[in-house]
Design a protein around this motif. Structure first.
Motif, PDB file in Angstrom:
ATOM      1  N   VAL A 237      -3.140 -37.727  30.731  1.00  0.00           N
ATOM      2  CA  VAL A 237      -3.378 -37.539  29.299  1.00  0.00           C
ATOM      3  C   VAL A 237      -4.212 -38.683  28.730  1.00  0.00           C
ATOM      4  O   VAL A 237      -5.021 -38.486  27.820  1.00  0.00           O
ATOM      5  CB  VAL A 237      -2.027 -37.418  28.562  1.00  0.00           C
ATOM      6  CG1 VAL A 237      -2.226 -37.427  27.053  1.00  0.00           C
ATOM      7  CG2 VAL A 237      -1.321 -36.135  28.979  1.00  0.00           C
ATOM      8  N   CYS A 238      -4.054 -39.876  29.270  1.00  0.00           N
ATOM      9  CA  CYS A 238      -4.814 -41.035  28.802  1.00  0.00           C
ATOM     10  C   CYS A 238      -6.071 -41.294  29.615  1.00  0.00           C
ATOM     11  O   CYS A 238      -6.723 -42.325  29.439  1.00  0.00           O
ATOM     12  CB  CYS A 238      -3.925 -42.274  28.808  1.00  0.00           C
ATOM     13  SG  CYS A 238      -2.598 -42.209  27.587  1.00  0.00           S
ATOM     14  N   GLY A 239      -6.409 -40.377  30.531  1.00  0.00           N
ATOM     15  CA  GLY A 239      -7.652 -40.498  31.269  1.00  0.00           C
ATOM     16  C   GLY A 239      -7.594 -41.334  32.523  1.00  0.00           C
ATOM     17  O   GLY A 239      -8.646 -41.647  33.094  1.00  0.00           O
ATOM     18  N   ASN A 240      -6.402 -41.694  32.983  1.00  0.00           N
ATOM     19  CA  ASN A 240      -6.297 -42.433  34.230  1.00  0.00           C
ATOM     20  C   ASN A 240      -6.367 -41.471  35.414  1.00  0.00           C
ATOM     21  O   ASN A 240      -6.112 -40.266  35.283  1.00  0.00           O
ATOM     22  CB  ASN A 240      -4.996 -43.232  34.263  1.00  0.00           C
ATOM     23  CG  ASN A 240      -4.991 -44.338  33.222  1.00  0.00           C
ATOM     24  OD1 ASN A 240      -5.931 -45.131  33.138  1.00  0.00           O
ATOM     25  ND2 ASN A 240      -3.954 -44.394  32.402  1.00  0.00           N
ATOM     26  N   LYS A 255      -0.241 -41.452  43.152  1.00  0.00           N
ATOM     27  CA  LYS A 255      -0.504 -42.886  43.040  1.00  0.00           C
ATOM     28  C   LYS A 255      -1.738 -43.139  42.187  1.00  0.00           C
ATOM     29  O   LYS A 255      -2.709 -42.398  42.253  1.00  0.00           O
ATOM     30  CB  LYS A 255      -0.694 -43.502  44.428  1.00  0.00           C
ATOM     31  CG  LYS A 255       0.546 -43.420  45.310  1.00  0.00           C
ATOM     32  CD  LYS A 255       0.287 -44.068  46.661  1.00  0.00           C
ATOM     33  CE  LYS A 255       1.529 -44.006  47.543  1.00  0.00           C
ATOM     34  NZ  LYS A 255       1.274 -44.620  48.886  1.00  0.00           N
ATOM     35  N   LEU A 256      -1.699 -44.198  41.406  1.00  0.00           N
ATOM     36  CA  LEU A 256      -2.836 -44.576  40.580  1.00  0.00           C
ATOM     37  C   LEU A 256      -4.007 -44.995  41.463  1.00  0.00           C
ATOM     38  O   LEU A 256      -3.857 -45.782  42.394  1.00  0.00           O
ATOM     39  CB  LEU A 256      -2.447 -45.737  39.656  1.00  0.00           C
ATOM     40  CG  LEU A 256      -3.553 -46.303  38.761  1.00  0.00           C
ATOM     41  CD1 LEU A 256      -3.998 -45.265  37.731  1.00  0.00           C
ATOM     42  CD2 LEU A 256      -3.071 -47.574  38.057  1.00  0.00           C
ATOM     43  N   VAL A 257      -5.180 -44.445  41.173  1.00  0.00           N
ATOM     44  CA  VAL A 257      -6.404 -44.808  41.904  1.00  0.00           C
ATOM     45  C   VAL A 257      -7.223 -45.715  40.987  1.00  0.00           C
ATOM     46  O   VAL A 257      -7.936 -45.269  40.099  1.00  0.00           O
ATOM     47  CB  VAL A 257      -7.216 -43.550  42.288  1.00  0.00           C
ATOM     48  CG1 VAL A 257      -8.431 -43.946  43.130  1.00  0.00           C
ATOM     49  CG2 VAL A 257      -6.341 -42.560  43.039  1.00  0.00           C
ATOM     50  N   GLU A 258      -7.100 -47.000  41.188  1.00  0.00           N
ATOM     51  CA  GLU A 258      -7.655 -47.970  40.250  1.00  0.00           C
ATOM     52  C   GLU A 258      -9.173 -48.078  40.306  1.00  0.00           C
ATOM     53  O   GLU A 258      -9.797 -48.482  39.331  1.00  0.00           O
ATOM     54  CB  GLU A 258      -7.013 -49.340  40.499  1.00  0.00           C
ATOM     55  CG  GLU A 258      -5.505 -49.358  40.238  1.00  0.00           C
ATOM     56  CD  GLU A 258      -4.921 -50.746  40.390  1.00  0.00           C
ATOM     57  OE1 GLU A 258      -5.697 -51.672  40.699  1.00  0.00           O
ATOM     58  OE2 GLU A 258      -3.700 -50.913  40.204  1.00  0.00           O
ATOM     59  N   ASN A 259      -9.772 -47.747  41.440  1.00  0.00           N
ATOM     60  CA  ASN A 259     -11.226 -47.923  41.571  1.00  0.00           C
ATOM     61  C   ASN A 259     -12.004 -46.656  41.212  1.00  0.00           C
ATOM     62  O   ASN A 259     -13.198 -46.567  41.485  1.00  0.00           O
ATOM     63  CB  ASN A 259     -11.576 -48.361  42.999  1.00  0.00           C
ATOM     64  CG  ASN A 259     -11.183 -47.328  44.042  1.00  0.00           C
ATOM     65  OD1 ASN A 259     -10.320 -46.484  43.784  1.00  0.00           O
ATOM     66  ND2 ASN A 259     -11.787 -47.404  45.208  1.00  0.00           N
ATOM     67  N   GLU A 260     -11.340 -45.667  40.616  1.00  0.00           N
ATOM     68  CA  GLU A 260     -12.017 -44.456  40.172  1.00  0.00           C
ATOM     69  C   GLU A 260     -11.749 -44.265  38.688  1.00  0.00           C
ATOM     70  O   GLU A 260     -10.759 -44.768  38.147  1.00  0.00           O
ATOM     71  CB  GLU A 260     -11.550 -43.240  40.967  1.00  0.00           C
ATOM     72  CG  GLU A 260     -11.894 -43.331  42.461  1.00  0.00           C
ATOM     73  CD  GLU A 260     -11.470 -42.093  43.219  1.00  0.00           C
ATOM     74  OE1 GLU A 260     -11.253 -41.036  42.581  1.00  0.00           O
ATOM     75  OE2 GLU A 260     -11.337 -42.169  44.464  1.00  0.00           O
ATOM     76  N   SER A 261     -12.642 -43.511  38.014  1.00  0.00           N
ATOM     77  CA  SER A 261     -12.519 -43.351  36.566  1.00  0.00           C
ATOM     78  C   SER A 261     -12.612 -41.882  36.187  1.00  0.00           C
ATOM     79  O   SER A 261     -12.900 -41.009  37.019  1.00  0.00           O
ATOM     80  CB  SER A 261     -13.611 -44.148  35.842  1.00  0.00           C
ATOM     81  OG  SER A 261     -14.857 -43.491  35.958  1.00  0.00           O
TER      82      SER A 261
END
Length: 445
Positions: A237-240, A255-261
């Motif tokens: 919902v917040c675009g992560n 899992k959060l993928v930190e290097n992608e947007s």
């Protein structure tokens, strides 16, 4: 009622939108600028629904269509996170009674909810996509069935959310477009109920996923001749960006993928659990063939006077203006296992193996025998190459690189399945490669 307020709840990227209202997507002036009557609208990009080959079966009408251009609005309608409140769940409806205030409500328990209020963002335009026909939805999308059938009317079985997702576009160069799960309803609210996947982030903010999720896949190498399919991810919902859940509606997030947007790229695919959309940028569309080029290719193919090896009749692709009804008398047909092109004939039926099974008179391979149809949605093509390949088993024709790209691109289906499908009709692809090179016989004279 308000137990806590945090004005630093988020950045403009974690934004949502004000009502787009009934405005279309073609708008032009930015803040502080006067719209010029003769000025071309600044286009952010275009959304193309897979499976319709250029037009809905009932015709493109208003906000319900197979393709929509998103352009700069006369006035910015974006919103961004502002203040976060912790309140008692029974008081949520009272807290959200102001329709002019956009907000997202996270129900944590029967007694505790978190509301994030949003404020106007003069730097972004917002566009909402979903199944609802209410005015706040800019692009009305309904379920596309595998095999080319489409449920274009209201359906109780639809798995697409009424307020599926929203796209925020920067009003200034480079006009970046970002996608977020969920859209605001008629009351300017997004509700994530007690059963929805939601959580508190390490920095104390809130985030969550919609019931069936919004999946995105960015192609490797852009959407061009050198493209390759990327990896499917889920957008919050917040675009992560997160890895996929075990099943589409599971409560446990990936899992959060930190290097992608959540920034959309040319060729990004957006799956809404029932329909898949392709995002094309203005620069990318300049590389795609035009309708005039597709028509020139059709005429060039017909000018070569391909012949049926059995009936020796001249074959010709029909004009797209006549629509896809029954095959024309000169329509090319293909044996999708080998690629040999014929006119229609009744030879070689193998009904014991299926109603469409035929034996090719040239190579004796047995398989589906279907009419060929030219792909008419130019935005789905990677390059302006000649129509040399057909998808199996539907018979839609396009360039080799376009056919091979879509044949190796898995599209989400159901709760956790993926299938490659024809982008022009949505039919699941079959055979070893999902497409076949067409073998035409030239005229004997």
């Amino acid at each position: 009622m308000v137990l806590e307020g945090n004005p630093e709840v988020g950045s403009p990227r974690n934004s949502d939108l004000r009502h787009p209202g009934s405005q279309g997507s073609c708008v032009l002036s930015s803040p502080g600028e006067d719209a010029q009557p003769d000025q071309e609208p600044i286009k952010y990009g275009e959304l193309i629904v897979l499976g319709y080959n250029g037009c809905l079966a009932s015709g493109d009408k208003g906000r319900r269509r197979s393709r929509l251009a998103l352009s700069r609005r006369p006035h910015a309608n974006g919103v961004k996170p502002d203040v976060m409140h912790h309140i008692s769940t029974p008081l949520v409806s009272k807290a959200l009674s102001n329709r002019g205030q956009h907000s997202i409500s996270y129900t944590l328990s029967r007694s505790h909810s978190v509301i994030v209020e949003y404020t106007h963002d003069s730097d972004t335009d917002m566009f909402q996509i979903g199944r609802s026909t209410e005015n706040m939805i800019d692009f009305v999308v309904t379920d596309t069935s595998p095999g080319g059938g489409a449920a274009e009317g209201p359906s109780a079985q639809s798995t697409i959310s009424r307020y599926a997702c929203r796209i925020l576009c920067d009003r200034r160069p480079p006009y970046t477009a970002r996608i977020y799960a969920a859209g605001f309803d008629a009351s300017s609210n997004i509700f994530l109920g007690e059963r929805a996947a939601k959580w508190r982030t390490p920095d104390g903010l809130m985030d969550g996923l919609t019931t069936n999720g919004v999946l995105v896949m960015h192609p490797a190498g852009g959407f061009s001749e050198d493209s390759a399919p990327g990896v499917w991810r889920e957008i919050s919902v917040c675009g992560n960006v997160y890895t996929l859940r075990d099943s589409r509606s599971a409560q446990q997030r990936g899992k959060l993928v930190e290097n992608e947007s959540n920034v959309l790229q040319d060729g990004s695919l957006i799956d809404l659990c029932g329909a898949t959309l392709l995002w094309r940028t203005p620069a990318g569309l300049l590389r795609a063939p035009t309708l005039k080029q597709l028509e020139a290719q059709r005429q060039e193919a017909n000018a070569a006077r391909p012949q049926c090896p059995v009936g020796l009749s001249t074959l010709a692709f029909p004009s797209p203006a006549r629509g896809r009804t029954a095959p024309d008398k000169q329509q090319p047909w293909v044996y999708v296992r080998c690629g040999h092109v014929h006119g229609y004939h009744g030879w070689g039926c193998r009904r014991e193996r299926g109603p469409q099974e035929r034996e090719c008179p040239l190579c004796r391979l047995v398989g589906p025998y279907v009419p060929l149809w030219l792909g008419q949605e130019a935005g789905l093509c990677l390059d302006p190459g000649p129509p040399s390949h057909a998808f199996a088993p539907c018979g839609h024709v396009c360039s080799e690189k376009t056919a091979r790209y879509w044949a190796q691109t898995p599209l989400p289906h159901g709760t956790h399945a993926f299938h490659a499908a024809c982008p022009f009709c949505g039919a699941w692809l079959t055979g070893e490669h999902g497409c076949v090179r067409l073998i035409f016989q030239g005229p004997l004279d």
